[in-house]
Scaffold this motif. Structure first.
Motif, PDB file in Angstrom:
ATOM      1  N   MET A 125      50.508 -70.519 -29.732  1.00  0.00           N
ATOM      2  CA  MET A 125      51.811 -71.252 -30.591  1.00  0.00           C
ATOM      3  C   MET A 125      52.785 -71.293 -29.274  1.00  0.00           C
ATOM      4  O   MET A 125      52.968 -70.559 -28.172  1.00  0.00           O
ATOM      5  N   ARG A 126      53.371 -72.563 -29.336  1.00  0.00           N
ATOM      6  CA  ARG A 126      54.444 -72.815 -28.555  1.00  0.00           C
ATOM      7  C   ARG A 126      55.612 -72.070 -28.522  1.00  0.00           C
ATOM      8  O   ARG A 126      55.828 -71.382 -29.745  1.00  0.00           O
ATOM      9  N   ASP A 127      56.284 -71.947 -27.273  1.00  0.00           N
ATOM     10  CA  ASP A 127      57.731 -71.175 -27.573  1.00  0.00           C
ATOM     11  C   ASP A 127      58.599 -71.514 -28.659  1.00  0.00           C
ATOM     12  O   ASP A 127      58.665 -72.803 -28.573  1.00  0.00           O
ATOM     13  N   GLY A 128      59.394 -70.518 -29.199  1.00  0.00           N
ATOM     14  CA  GLY A 128      60.118 -70.892 -30.163  1.00  0.00           C
ATOM     15  C   GLY A 128      59.727 -71.235 -31.458  1.00  0.00           C
ATOM     16  O   GLY A 128      60.289 -71.698 -32.304  1.00  0.00           O
ATOM     17  N   GLY A 129      58.284 -70.751 -31.787  1.00  0.00           N
ATOM     18  CA  GLY A 129      57.595 -70.945 -33.091  1.00  0.00           C
ATOM     19  C   GLY A 129      58.013 -70.047 -33.941  1.00  0.00           C
ATOM     20  O   GLY A 129      58.922 -69.317 -33.763  1.00  0.00           O
ATOM     21  N   ARG A 130      57.423 -70.061 -35.051  1.00  0.00           N
ATOM     22  CA  ARG A 130      57.663 -69.537 -36.226  1.00  0.00           C
ATOM     23  C   ARG A 130      56.297 -68.742 -37.071  1.00  0.00           C
ATOM     24  O   ARG A 130      55.429 -69.601 -37.329  1.00  0.00           O
ATOM     25  N   ILE A 131      56.404 -67.643 -37.392  1.00  0.00           N
ATOM     26  CA  ILE A 131      55.225 -67.052 -38.175  1.00  0.00           C
ATOM     27  C   ILE A 131      55.942 -66.510 -39.510  1.00  0.00           C
ATOM     28  O   ILE A 131      56.910 -65.862 -39.351  1.00  0.00           O
ATOM     29  N   ILE A 132      55.416 -67.048 -40.507  1.00  0.00           N
ATOM     30  CA  ILE A 132      56.050 -66.598 -41.883  1.00  0.00           C
ATOM     31  C   ILE A 132      54.698 -66.194 -42.804  1.00  0.00           C
ATOM     32  O   ILE A 132      54.043 -66.949 -43.003  1.00  0.00           O
ATOM     33  N   THR A 133      54.885 -64.994 -43.209  1.00  0.00           N
ATOM     34  CA  THR A 133      53.870 -64.490 -44.030  1.00  0.00           C
ATOM     35  C   THR A 133      54.595 -64.120 -45.387  1.00  0.00           C
ATOM     36  O   THR A 133      55.478 -63.577 -45.501  1.00  0.00           O
ATOM     37  N   ILE A 134      53.824 -64.668 -46.490  1.00  0.00           N
ATOM     38  CA  ILE A 134      54.228 -64.253 -47.682  1.00  0.00           C
ATOM     39  C   ILE A 134      53.484 -63.049 -48.388  1.00  0.00           C
ATOM     40  O   ILE A 134      52.092 -62.902 -48.187  1.00  0.00           O
ATOM     41  N   SER A 135      54.476 -62.101 -48.877  1.00  0.00           N
ATOM     42  CA  SER A 135      54.097 -60.902 -49.373  1.00  0.00           C
ATOM     43  C   SER A 135      54.801 -60.864 -50.954  1.00  0.00           C
ATOM     44  O   SER A 135      54.569 -62.003 -51.665  1.00  0.00           O
ATOM     45  N   THR A 136      54.814 -59.715 -51.521  1.00  0.00           N
ATOM     46  CA  THR A 136      55.175 -59.846 -52.707  1.00  0.00           C
ATOM     47  C   THR A 136      56.263 -58.480 -53.152  1.00  0.00           C
ATOM     48  O   THR A 136      56.149 -57.242 -52.354  1.00  0.00           O
ATOM     49  N   LEU A 137      57.117 -58.657 -54.161  1.00  0.00           N
ATOM     50  CA  LEU A 137      57.736 -57.223 -54.494  1.00  0.00           C
ATOM     51  C   LEU A 137      56.959 -56.334 -54.897  1.00  0.00           C
ATOM     52  O   LEU A 137      57.574 -55.122 -54.945  1.00  0.00           O
ATOM     53  N   GLY A 169      60.214 -62.335 -27.166  1.00  0.00           N
ATOM     54  CA  GLY A 169      60.476 -62.864 -25.697  1.00  0.00           C
ATOM     55  C   GLY A 169      60.244 -64.365 -25.537  1.00  0.00           C
ATOM     56  O   GLY A 169      60.883 -64.884 -24.597  1.00  0.00           O
ATOM     57  N   ARG A 170      59.389 -64.800 -26.197  1.00  0.00           N
ATOM     58  CA  ARG A 170      59.091 -66.389 -26.231  1.00  0.00           C
ATOM     59  C   ARG A 170      59.968 -67.038 -27.198  1.00  0.00           C
ATOM     60  O   ARG A 170      59.454 -68.219 -27.588  1.00  0.00           O
ATOM     61  N   GLY A 171      60.727 -66.462 -27.857  1.00  0.00           N
ATOM     62  CA  GLY A 171      61.661 -67.298 -28.949  1.00  0.00           C
ATOM     63  C   GLY A 171      60.839 -67.379 -30.092  1.00  0.00           C
ATOM     64  O   GLY A 171      61.249 -68.157 -30.936  1.00  0.00           O
ATOM     65  N   ILE A 172      59.845 -66.800 -30.541  1.00  0.00           N
ATOM     66  CA  ILE A 172      58.959 -66.814 -31.658  1.00  0.00           C
ATOM     67  C   ILE A 172      59.530 -65.782 -32.642  1.00  0.00           C
ATOM     68  O   ILE A 172      59.552 -64.656 -32.244  1.00  0.00           O
ATOM     69  N   THR A 173      59.993 -66.150 -33.598  1.00  0.00           N
ATOM     70  CA  THR A 173      60.283 -65.262 -35.005  1.00  0.00           C
ATOM     71  C   THR A 173      59.188 -65.098 -35.981  1.00  0.00           C
ATOM     72  O   THR A 173      58.346 -66.029 -36.184  1.00  0.00           O
ATOM     73  N   VAL A 174      59.182 -63.866 -36.337  1.00  0.00           N
ATOM     74  CA  VAL A 174      58.164 -63.510 -37.380  1.00  0.00           C
ATOM     75  C   VAL A 174      58.754 -62.716 -38.867  1.00  0.00           C
ATOM     76  O   VAL A 174      59.601 -61.816 -38.276  1.00  0.00           O
ATOM     77  N   ASN A 175      58.606 -63.396 -39.751  1.00  0.00           N
ATOM     78  CA  ASN A 175      59.154 -62.970 -40.665  1.00  0.00           C
ATOM     79  C   ASN A 175      58.402 -62.648 -42.115  1.00  0.00           C
ATOM     80  O   ASN A 175      57.159 -63.432 -42.172  1.00  0.00           O
ATOM     81  N   VAL A 176      58.712 -62.014 -43.342  1.00  0.00           N
ATOM     82  CA  VAL A 176      57.892 -62.023 -44.234  1.00  0.00           C
ATOM     83  C   VAL A 176      58.721 -62.479 -45.408  1.00  0.00           C
ATOM     84  O   VAL A 176      60.026 -62.259 -45.260  1.00  0.00           O
ATOM     85  N   VAL A 177      58.403 -63.124 -46.330  1.00  0.00           N
ATOM     86  CA  VAL A 177      58.915 -63.617 -47.508  1.00  0.00           C
ATOM     87  C   VAL A 177      58.359 -62.953 -48.805  1.00  0.00           C
ATOM     88  O   VAL A 177      57.187 -63.331 -48.983  1.00  0.00           O
ATOM     89  N   SER A 178      58.816 -61.948 -49.528  1.00  0.00           N
ATOM     90  CA  SER A 178      58.357 -61.291 -50.538  1.00  0.00           C
ATOM     91  C   SER A 178      58.758 -61.941 -51.807  1.00  0.00           C
ATOM     92  O   SER A 178      60.077 -62.153 -52.044  1.00  0.00           O
ATOM     93  N   SER A 179      57.743 -62.610 -52.725  1.00  0.00           N
ATOM     94  CA  SER A 179      58.142 -63.261 -53.742  1.00  0.00           C
ATOM     95  C   SER A 179      58.154 -62.347 -54.848  1.00  0.00           C
ATOM     96  O   SER A 179      57.735 -61.299 -54.992  1.00  0.00           O
ATOM     97  N   GLY A 180      59.113 -62.725 -55.926  1.00  0.00           N
ATOM     98  CA  GLY A 180      58.992 -62.036 -57.242  1.00  0.00           C
ATOM     99  C   GLY A 180      58.135 -62.910 -58.252  1.00  0.00           C
ATOM    100  O   GLY A 180      57.207 -63.275 -57.998  1.00  0.00           O
ATOM    101  N   ALA A 181      58.543 -62.708 -59.578  1.00  0.00           N
ATOM    102  CA  ALA A 181      57.625 -63.511 -60.398  1.00  0.00           C
ATOM    103  C   ALA A 181      57.799 -64.854 -60.181  1.00  0.00           C
ATOM    104  O   ALA A 181      58.888 -65.644 -60.641  1.00  0.00           O
ATOM    105  N   THR A 182      56.869 -65.411 -59.739  1.00  0.00           N
ATOM    106  CA  THR A 182      56.951 -67.120 -59.508  1.00  0.00           C
ATOM    107  C   THR A 182      56.021 -67.954 -60.519  1.00  0.00           C
ATOM    108  O   THR A 182      54.696 -67.297 -60.683  1.00  0.00           O
TER     109      THR A 182
END
Length: 242
Positions: A125-137, A169-182
């Motif tokens: 991944m290039r510096d400043g990238g984004r990793i987003i993982t979908i989880s669940t409530l 340190g490379r400006g890469i953010t890593v987050n989780v999005v937990s969905s409810g009833a979709t």
């Protein structure tokens, strides 16, 4: 200029449901997108036609398929800037009925594939990238029959916290999005209408989530305005009471 112009994104499980909405939103925002699917070939072709994204058939439980997907993404994209770990299987069954094969399948797709994708992204991944993982409530509100699902999703939430520290340190953010009833075909196929109505009543906003609601949260995290958010698990549930 679109906010994601010049960015490259890989979305797993992008032919239907939340993944499809994410592909649609990221392409609308200007990103070049590769997404994978396993079974829904006709749906994947339609998503690709409508969005300009590139579809790759892959079984994420198969490490050879996963490696091929990564290679395809590297070849097709201008660079990797966004990874959305979305694909998952529920494996809904009573604890007493779970076999070794069930366990291996759910954890291969929901957990190992996310680990390997995140590990790969950390390398390319290039510096400043984004990793987003979908989880669940459901990792916070477990329910009978979801032992494998909750366990496999709980692990990837911890992966994200550690990866955020290692890649920050490379400006890469890593987050989780937990969905409810979709409101997806999968949700409607496994719940009677009265249960869905009751679930909607438990949210502060009084309705089921829409796939574009989740895609909007992903788009925020993937875009420039999400640069200062990392290591978090965001409950995108419409204020569901837990």
């Amino acid at each position: 200029m679109s906010v994601l112009s010049g960015k490259g994104a890989l979305v797993t499980g992008g032919s239907r449901g939340i993944g499809k909405a994410v592909v649609e939103r990221l392409t609308q925002d200007g990103a070049e997108v590769v997404f994978c699917y396993e079974h829904s070939e006709e749906a994947a072709r339609q998503v690709a036609k409508e969005t300009g994204a590139h579809a790759v058939r892959a079984d994420l439980g198969d490490q050879a398929d996963l490696a091929r997907l990564f290679a395809e993404a590297e070849a097709r994209l201008p660079g990797l800037d966004i990874l959305v770990n979305n694909a998952a299987v529920t494996g809904q069954m009573a604890m007493a009925d779970i076999t070794d094969a069930d366990y291996e399948r759910v954890f291969a797709v929901n957990t190992r594939a996310v680990f390997l994708a995140t590990q790969w992204a950390g390398q390319v991944m290039r510096d400043g990238g984004r990793i987003i993982t979908i989880s669940t409530l459901n990792t916070q509100v477990p329910a009978p029959g979801l032992m494998l699902y909750c366990g496999s999703k709980g692990a990837i939430e911890q992966f994200a916290k550690v990866a955020a520290r290692e890649l920050g340190g490379r400006g890469i953010t890593v987050n989780v999005v937990s969905s409810g009833a979709t409101d997806t075909d999968m949700l409607r196929g496994t719940n009677p209408p009265e249960a869905l109505a009751q679930t909607a009543a438990f949210t502060a906003l009084g309705r089921l989530g829409r796939t574009d609601d989740l895609a909007a949260v992903v788009a925020f995290l993937a875009g420039p305005d999400g640069r200062w958010v990392t290591g978090h698990n965001i409950n995108a549930t419409g204020g569901m009471i837990v």
